[in-house]
Design a protein around this motif. Structure first.
Motif, PDB file in Angstrom:
ATOM      1  N   GLU A 220       0.841  -1.199   0.000  1.00  0.00           N
ATOM      2  CA  GLU A 220       0.000   0.000   0.000  1.00  0.00           C
ATOM      3  C   GLU A 220       0.877   1.250   0.000  1.00  0.00           C
ATOM      4  O   GLU A 220       0.567   2.243  -0.678  1.00  0.00           O
ATOM      5  N   GLY A 221       1.983   1.193   0.730  1.00  0.00           N
ATOM      6  CA  GLY A 221       2.928   2.306   0.727  1.00  0.00           C
ATOM      7  C   GLY A 221       3.565   2.511  -0.631  1.00  0.00           C
ATOM      8  O   GLY A 221       3.820   3.652  -1.040  1.00  0.00           O
ATOM      9  N   LEU A 226       3.943   5.845  -5.547  1.00  0.00           N
ATOM     10  CA  LEU A 226       3.766   6.036  -6.989  1.00  0.00           C
ATOM     11  C   LEU A 226       2.855   7.231  -7.258  1.00  0.00           C
ATOM     12  O   LEU A 226       3.100   8.015  -8.189  1.00  0.00           O
ATOM     13  N   ARG A 227       1.810   7.377  -6.467  1.00  0.00           N
ATOM     14  CA  ARG A 227       0.907   8.517  -6.643  1.00  0.00           C
ATOM     15  C   ARG A 227       1.652   9.835  -6.460  1.00  0.00           C
ATOM     16  O   ARG A 227       1.516  10.765  -7.276  1.00  0.00           O
ATOM     17  N   ARG A 228       2.433   9.921  -5.418  1.00  0.00           N
ATOM     18  CA  ARG A 228       3.174  11.155  -5.145  1.00  0.00           C
ATOM     19  C   ARG A 228       4.173  11.461  -6.254  1.00  0.00           C
ATOM     20  O   ARG A 228       4.310  12.608  -6.699  1.00  0.00           O
ATOM     21  N   ILE A 229       4.890  10.434  -6.697  1.00  0.00           N
ATOM     22  CA  ILE A 229       5.878  10.635  -7.764  1.00  0.00           C
ATOM     23  C   ILE A 229       5.201  11.141  -9.027  1.00  0.00           C
ATOM     24  O   ILE A 229       5.679  12.070  -9.699  1.00  0.00           O
ATOM     25  N   ALA A 230       4.070  10.532  -9.374  1.00  0.00           N
ATOM     26  CA  ALA A 230       3.365  10.924 -10.596  1.00  0.00           C
ATOM     27  C   ALA A 230       2.851  12.358 -10.506  1.00  0.00           C
ATOM     28  O   ALA A 230       2.994  13.152 -11.454  1.00  0.00           O
ATOM     29  N   ILE A 322      16.485  -0.186  -2.008  1.00  0.00           N
ATOM     30  CA  ILE A 322      15.893   0.964  -1.323  1.00  0.00           C
ATOM     31  C   ILE A 322      14.806   0.576  -0.331  1.00  0.00           C
ATOM     32  O   ILE A 322      14.270   1.429   0.366  1.00  0.00           O
ATOM     33  N   GLY A 323      14.438  -0.716  -0.266  1.00  0.00           N
ATOM     34  CA  GLY A 323      13.405  -1.122   0.667  1.00  0.00           C
ATOM     35  C   GLY A 323      12.019  -0.678   0.223  1.00  0.00           C
ATOM     36  O   GLY A 323      11.811  -0.293  -0.935  1.00  0.00           O
ATOM     37  N   GLN A 327       8.530   7.051   1.845  1.00  0.00           N
ATOM     38  CA  GLN A 327       9.328   8.253   1.622  1.00  0.00           C
ATOM     39  C   GLN A 327      10.636   7.941   0.917  1.00  0.00           C
ATOM     40  O   GLN A 327      11.096   8.705   0.047  1.00  0.00           O
ATOM     41  N   ARG A 328      11.239   6.814   1.259  1.00  0.00           N
ATOM     42  CA  ARG A 328      12.506   6.441   0.608  1.00  0.00           C
ATOM     43  C   ARG A 328      12.277   6.197  -0.890  1.00  0.00           C
ATOM     44  O   ARG A 328      13.102   6.595  -1.718  1.00  0.00           O
ATOM     45  N   ILE A 329      11.180   5.554  -1.243  1.00  0.00           N
ATOM     46  CA  ILE A 329      10.890   5.314  -2.657  1.00  0.00           C
ATOM     47  C   ILE A 329      10.731   6.643  -3.387  1.00  0.00           C
ATOM     48  O   ILE A 329      11.321   6.860  -4.459  1.00  0.00           O
TER      49      ILE A 329
END
Length: 415
Positions: A220-221, A226-230, A322-323, A327-329
């Motif tokens: 889910e994280g 992915l949403r934030r990056i997009a 990166i796990g 936030q790390r992603i």
């Protein structure tokens, strides 16, 4: 005299990696080839067989939605037992670490049939990650008569565990053989959204995620990341060929279905996937095979796992662990998007996994097992068998186990 080799596989990644070997077995005048699929994956498995022109001799058809690992294994044991008793191959060849692999190896062992393990010796050092693959690998290593290690690191893992050196051959990884064939083939994208993004030269982040140990909150994280990056990078496209497992889709897709620059597609046929891999700029994955393929195409790979049994490309600098922290992603993908110098430092076309001749080395090692021919020099050695790039023992020791804590300090591009 010939030896009869039954190649047993059941998932899409296995099919990709055994396909070059099946073709090489068919070309050997000293080995008879027979193929069996368990059907652990169904449609995705069939797509790969169709691409490589392979029609299995036996199909156990064990797939069922929602079955447990134990249900799956029980089905395979029962059905394999009958086929092995009727066919009586001289050896079974299994690839990797799936439930198909461990069931086939044990079923063959119970009938006193030799086991040949392709891609042997991978180790993460954590019995429960990846789950159940790490345990499967260790179990099969106890049963195998021939260990086909992809790299010298895998060979050293086996030697540390007491495996006889005489039973190990370093072949390179057959996924590179398959990849080279696939990228040379024409493969128009059936999904028009992907075709348009590639044709327009849009920068693409290719995402694959399915690992069992990431199911639930971690996945889910991933979806939220992915949403934030997009949303933060609207000029970029995120392409997510969604794994068919409902638990994966339920965790990831609700986060991104309404985002305009996220393309969610069905799993792509292998040839189309390799062409997308070639066209993208960044790979974000928890897959094992993609870690091996992408470096051949000069793509930086961010691996959403806490450890990896494939450390060579991490040390080479083309893969980063990166796990699964959200936030790390976001941070690591954003850095590759916005820092060109950082991107250039790790987008190296360096592949420590193969040279396209792994299937030839595999067949030669099998012929040697039955006294029908000589082995070829190990992958990574010259024609005399001398290591082309000797492995430093201290470095090799540090690579097992390989986890996020031990590798986050390694700079990109480090050798």
């Amino acid at each position: 005299m010939t030896a009869r080799i039954m190649t047993i596989y059941g998932t899409r990644p296995e099919a990709i990696k055994v396909a070059p070997v099946i073709r090489a077995l068919e070309g050997s005048g000293k080995l008879d080839s027979v193929t069996l699929v368990t059907g652990q994956h169904r449609e995705m498995l069939d797509q790969v067989n169709d691409f490589f022109g392979i029609t299995p001799d036996h199909d156990l058809d064990v797939f069922a939605q929602g079955q447990s690992l134990n249900e799956l294994m029980g089905k395979m044991f029962t059905r394999l037992d009958r086929v092995l008793a009727d066919d009586r191959p001289d050896a079974v060849l299994v690839q990797g670490d799936t439930s198909t692999v461990v069931a086939a190896a044990q079923a063959a062992f119970h009938q006193d049939i030799k086991v040949i393990h392709l891609e042997a010796g991978l180790r993460s050092g954590d019995l429960f990650s990846p789950f159940p693959e790490e345990a499967n690998r260790r179990l099969v290593s106890q049963l195998a008569s021939l260990h086909l290690a992809a790299t010298s690191t895998a060979r050293m893992n086996l030697l540390r565990e007491g495996t006889s050196e005489a039973t190990i051959a370093v072949t390179g990884n057959t996924v590179i053989d398959a990849l080279l064939q696939a990228v040379r083939a024409e493969a128009p994208f059936e999904d028009e959204r992907i075709a348009d993004a590639v044709a327009q030269g849009r920068p693409i982040v290719l995402v694959t995620t399915h690992r069992r140990e990431n199911w639930g909150s971690a996945m889910e994280g991933v979806g939220r990341a992915l949403r934030r990056i997009a949303l933060e990078n609207p000029e970029w496209m995120i392409v997510l060929p969604a794994h068919r497992n409902p638990l994966v889709r339920e965790a990831v897709l609700p986060q991104v279905t309404d985002v305009a620059n996220v393309i969610i597609s069905e799993p792509l046929p292998y040839d189309q996937f390799t062409h997308l891999l070639s066209a993208c700029r960044i790979v974000l994955t928890d897959s094992g095979g993609v870690q091996e393929e992408a470096p051949s195409l000069g793509k930086p790979v961010l691996v959403m796992r806490e450890n990896t049994e494939r450390p060579e490309a991490v040390v080479a600098g083309t893969v980063q662990l990166i796990g699964t922290d959200e936030q790390r992603i976001v941070d690591e993908v954003s850095r590759l998007i916005h820092d060109q110098r950082w991107y250039d430092a790790i987008a190296n076309a360096v592949n420590p996994y193969g040279d396209g001749r792994a299937a030839d080395r595999t067949v030669a090692a099998i012929e040697h097992l039955f006294g029908l021919g000589d082995r070829l020099p190990d992958f990574g050695t010259d024609e005399t068998g001398t290591a082309a790039a000797p492995v430093d023992e201290e470095v090799a020791e540090a690579l097992s186990p390989t986890d996020l804590a031990s590798l986050t300090a390694i700079p990109a591009g480090a050798k």
